[in-house]
Design an enzyme around this catalytic site. Structure first.
Site, PDB file in Angstrom:
ATOM      1  N   HIS A   1       0.850  -1.190   0.000  1.00 56.23           N
ATOM      2  CA  HIS A   1       0.000   0.000   0.000  1.00 56.23           C
ATOM      3  C   HIS A   1       0.883   1.237   0.000  1.00 56.23           C
ATOM      4  CE1 HIS A   1      -3.852  -1.872   0.237  1.00 56.23           C
ATOM      5  NE2 HIS A   1      -3.507  -2.599   1.282  1.00 56.23           N
TER       6      HIS A   1
ATOM      7  N   LYS B   1     -13.838   4.247   7.455  1.00 62.51           N
ATOM      8  CA  LYS B   1     -14.197   5.307   6.505  1.00 62.51           C
ATOM      9  C   LYS B   1     -15.710   5.377   6.309  1.00 62.51           C
ATOM     10  CE  LYS B   1     -12.877   4.792   2.189  1.00 62.51           C
ATOM     11  NZ  LYS B   1     -14.038   4.838   1.276  1.00 62.51           N
TER      12      LYS B   1
END
Length: 933
Positions: free
Chosen positions: A180, A593
């Site tokens: 990532h 999120k």
């Protein structure tokens, strides 16, 4: 400070009689002074006059310190502080793009040097904690979060030593390295900081001798100045995005240069600690309490650059590197084992009359390994001599191990040969098996094309029961649905995306033993999502299918996970295929999120509880795969030991699989001692969790946290789903500019269009961290806590829960830490300078009010006058770093303002310097804050 003393800066200052932390402060001062001297001598990279560059850096530093001093203790702006901030911004506005770049470089390098000094000091501190004597062998650390400390505590509690040993032999921690895009530093720069660490370590060794001469000291000091001069004159900006292969090579760099030696070294230490605790029984040579995997080259979710050919290439490269590493180690073994005595078993494996059986046999093994490496680097079928299976190599090495033990050479058997066997158990001949990850909709799309091609209708339009019935039938049939490669002849029926999905299954079928690990399905929402992958693997002729791992990510997915798995566990065809073992991945990033940190944490806790009970009721051994990032907003916790113990009871059961992402790989595994310490913490935590009394939370606490979850989720979603929010977010943060940072191979968004829900969790966290608001980690928490505290008896109930329930306390403490690292006044400067819409600014005011409310509620609950007042390490670090991060923030805002307002989008020196200035500030703030995504 960048100030340069009259004498050359040195790391050998006499600090007798001072506290242990004084050595860190001295190192930071020395490194900073060396950087200042370098700037004063050399100026900017384009030959800018050194004097003005240095003067501007010092002026910025003085002004940011003055601004911070003008704010009240509450960190709320005052009239004086606002005036200071305006003057500071006006000063930066007068700088040219090149001057901004040079000043940003200075502050960014200082923060990176402070990181290097702090990391080294962490190791220095650990060395003082090694025990020994009556309390333990001193192989590990005399701390509660070390295996030695846990073994000592378990012994004091009366735990059976053999049962504890058996726990260690059965438990397994698997660390999955992922690419990532959160490591902002170039490999070249990281290597230079590694050399700085080695120089600081050499200085420590000289000091420990007590009589380091001036010559030895000058060698170290000059070496440090050379590295810093090289850093200042290097280009720290990545000029192009890394390829998937680049990312995989970076992962291999850590494995080859750090973990290859750290793993056997740690296991040798653990063996010593275990022998001390059990009266002589340690780890067998093939013990596997630790292993590693990777997503670098296998994670294709949202990354079109990860193709089947790329995965093939990386699998072969990793197999080649593993064979070469083992070949070198076995050849070294052969050179040392000149014993003439050997067991009959070993003598039967070498020519009659061989003088040194072990050496001759191991030389043959090393030759076979070199043949394996050459084959893996090229093409074609493997040679007869190649090792394809880890068990074959292990079997050959154990012949020598048994021979040594049988001939009275057990000490030799327990030396380097055992280290090789332990590496073989941890890494195997594939080095780090790749997981394959793909989004569920890609499998639905592939099966839809397939059923249409076969005249069976549209799979995508079938309901769930129809899908499950058809999938179950086809899984039970032997005949494939398509002939091998049939889709290639029908490009109109099977578009490129579908062909890629089908070719991925073919690639899986081709791989050798151990090359691949799990097949992770992101955005899994139904039982058919899991069976679909099983059918695709079967149809491609995969002889040993990858275990299929559903990833439950959003709040809705987590709440529906038990229903999905219940449906699967009720299917005989599924239960027959999994053979009593199931792995489930829990997504910490997207759930936070989607619903906010507090609501996501509770959903993750409850979901794992429910799934563990469900699996147990069906006789299934369940392993959770924890998809966490380095930041709090993505499930991270710097206190790894306490974080693991805060998981729901009876959900770990000795099996812990977790992602290690981006910059956290270098932070935890970038240096051997740090890597050993990280492995120690993980192993100790899983051991302690298995033996610690873990009562479930009281019903009233569950009800209270459920209410907090709902309140916080409503507040969080009320903010991020406000019609003004997306435009505000993109204006007030550098989110739009992050794509230019060139720190990852995959796009920042799953889809080109869409709002926050389409944004990947990493840039979502990264953008807010840059502005110092850190919104994703606390938004909604304050409203929930405040609402309960205002009720009669609410504050007392919350405090009882905080003091008595480790999971809730851990969550609150993490939120407090994030709040301590935030700076709402600086975020206000971003808004004032970059957000033009008055209505959007109203939203910004609301967000800052929510931040203040959260800060007040957390301090009230914890009874702290200052945020994280009991975390001295954090507060000291913030005290050193904050003025430098402040300077970078001011520079970043000005760079964003100019870039967004400029009409000329072409090339040119000024444009390049301005773009570089922005990217350098992004790197610098990430280094200063200690994390990115």
């Amino acid at each position: 400070s960048f100030s340069t003393p009259d004498a050359e800066p040195t790391v050998f200052r006499d600090l007798k009689g001072t506290d242990f932390g004084a050595r860190l402060r001295s190192d930071v001062r020395s490194l900073g002074a060396s950087l200042g001297g370098c700037i004063l001598a050399r100026g900017g990279p384009d030959g800018a006059d050194p004097g003005p560059v240095y003067d501007r850096v010092e002026e910025m530093r003085r002004r940011t310190k003055r601004w911070r001093a003008s704010m009240e203790e509450s960190r709320r702006p005052t009239e004086a502080s606002e005036a200071e901030l305006k003057e500071l911004a006006a000063y930066v506005a007068e700088l040219s793009a090149g001057e901004m770049r040079d000043v940003a470089r200075a502050f960014s390098h200082f923060l990176a040097l402070a990181n290097a000094a702090e990391q080294h000091h962490r190791l220095r501190h650990l060395r003082t904690r090694t025990g020994g004597g009556e309390d333990g062998p001193g192989a590990l650390y005399n701390k509660r979060d070390s295996c030695e400390g846990v073994l000592k505590e378990l012994a004091e509690r009366g735990a059976d030593a053999e049962a504890v040993r058996e726990t260690i032999l059965q438990q397994q921690v698997e660390i999955v390295l992922t690419a990532h895009p959160t490591e902002v530093n170039r490999r070249t720069i990281l290597d230079k900081y590694q050399r700085l660490h080695e120089l600081l370590a050499r200085a420590d060794r000289l000091r420990s001798l007590g009589h380091a001469g001036n010559y030895q000291q000058s060698l170290v000091d000059d070496g440090i100045r050379r590295e810093i001069a090289s850093l200042w004159q290097s280009d720290e900006v990545s000029r192009q995005k890394p390829t998937v292969q680049d990312e995989a090579l970076q992962g291999l760099h850590v494995v080859e240069n750090v973990l290859w030696r750290a793993v056997p070294s740690f296991l040798r230490r653990l063996d010593a600690a275990l022998r001390h605790a059990t009266g002589g029984r340690g780890l067998p040579p093939d013990a596997r309490p630790l292993k590693f995997a990777s997503w670098m080259g296998g994670d294709r979710d949202g990354n079109p650059n990860v193709t089947p050919d790329v995965t093939r290439e990386i699998c072969r490269a990793q197999r080649a590197r593993a064979a070469a590493l083992f070949a070198d180690d076995v050849a070294d073994l052969a050179r040392g084992l000149s014993h003439a005595v050997a067991s009959e078993e070993l003598r039967s494996r070498v020519p009659p009359g061989t003088r040194e059986p072990a050496r001759v046999f191991l030389e043959e093994v090393a030759g076979r390994l070199r043949d394996t490496a050459r084959w893996a680097e090229g093409e074609g079928d493997p040679p007869v001599r190649a090792y394809l299976d880890t068990t074959e190599l292990q079997s050959d090495l154990m012949v020598v191990h048994r021979s040594l033990e049988a001939t009275g050479n057990a000490l030799c058997a327990a030396g380097e040969l055992t280290d090789v066997l332990r590496n073989l158990a941890a890494f195997g001949l594939a080095l780090v098996p790749l997981d394959v990850r793909q989004e569920s909709s890609r499998h639905t799309e592939a099966l839809d094309c397939l059923t249409r091609h076969l005249g069976l209708g549209s799979y995508a339009q079938w309901d769930e029961d129809t899908r499950l019935t058809w999938l179950g039938q086809k899984l039970g049939e032997r005949r494939p649905l398509l002939r091998e490669g049939e889709w290639r002849a029908f490009p109109d029926t099977f578009p490129a995306s579908v062909a890629d999905t089908l070719e991925t299954q073919v690639m899986i079928a081709e791989q050798g033993p151990g090359s691949l690990g799990a097949y992770v399905i992101s955005q899994a929402t139904s039982a058919s999502d899991v069976l679909a992958v099983m059918l695709l693997q079967k149809d491609a002729g995969v002889k040993k299918p990858l275990r299929v791992v559903p990833l439950f990510e959003t709040l809705g997915d987590l709440k529906g996970a038990s229903k999905t798995m219940e449906k699967l566990f009720q299917l005989p065809v599924y239960m027959g295929m999994i053979q009593g073992k199931q792995e489930i991945m829990v997504g910490y990033s997207d759930s936070a999120k989607d619903a906010g940190r507090l609501a996501a944490s509770w959903a993750q806790y409850e979901t794992q509880e429910e799934l563990a009970k469900l699996a147990k009721s069906h006789g299934v051994e369940l392993t959770f795969f924890h998809g966490k990032g380095g930041t709090v907003g993505r499930g991270g916790n710097p206190a790894t030991f306490d974080g693991i113990l805060a998981h729901a009871p009876h959900t770990i059961n000795g099996r812990f699989r977790i992602t290690e992402q981006g910059e956290m790989i270098m932070k935890n595994f970038g240096e051997r001692e740090l890597a050993e310490r990280t492995l120690d913490i993980f192993t100790a935590a899983v051991l302690a969790e298995g033996h610690a009394p873990r009562p479930p939370p009281a019903p009233e606490w569950r009800a209270l946290v459920e209410r907090l979850s709902r309140l916080s989720c409503d507040a969080y979603r009320g903010a991020v789903r406000d019609p003004r929010f997306v435009d505000y977010f993109r204006a007030a943060t550098p989110e739009r500019e992050l794509a230019n940072l060139n720190i990852g191979s995959r796009p920042a968004k799953r889809r080109a269009e869409g709002g926050v829900e389409s944004l990947r969790a990493i840039p979502w966290i990264f953008a807010w961290m840059q502005t110092r608001l850190n919104l994703p980690s606390w938004l909604g928490v304050g409203e929930a806590l405040h609402a309960v505290m205002e009720e009669e008896g609410g504050e007392e109930k919350l405090r009882d829960m905080y003091e008595g329930w480790d999971a809730f306390r851990t969550t609150v403490d993490l939120v407090e830490m994030v709040l301590a690292k935030s700076e709402p006044a600086m975020f206000g400067h971003y808004e004032t300078s970059l957000v033009e819409d008055p209505k959007a600014r109203e939203l910004g005011k609301t967000l800052r009010e929510m931040h203040a409310r959260t800060e007040a509620a957390v301090k009230r609950l914890t009874r702290h006058e200052k945020l994280s007042e009991n975390n001295k390490i954090l507060r000291n670090a913030l005290e050193v770093r904050t003025p430098y991060i402040d300077a970078l923030n001011i520079l970043q805002v000005e760079a964003l303002r100019r870039i967004r307002n400029r009409e000329e989008k072409g090339e040119g020196g000024e444009k390049t310097a301005l773009d570089d200035a922005l990217l350098i500030t992004i790197n610098g703030v990430a280094n200063g804050m200690g994390n990115t995504g």
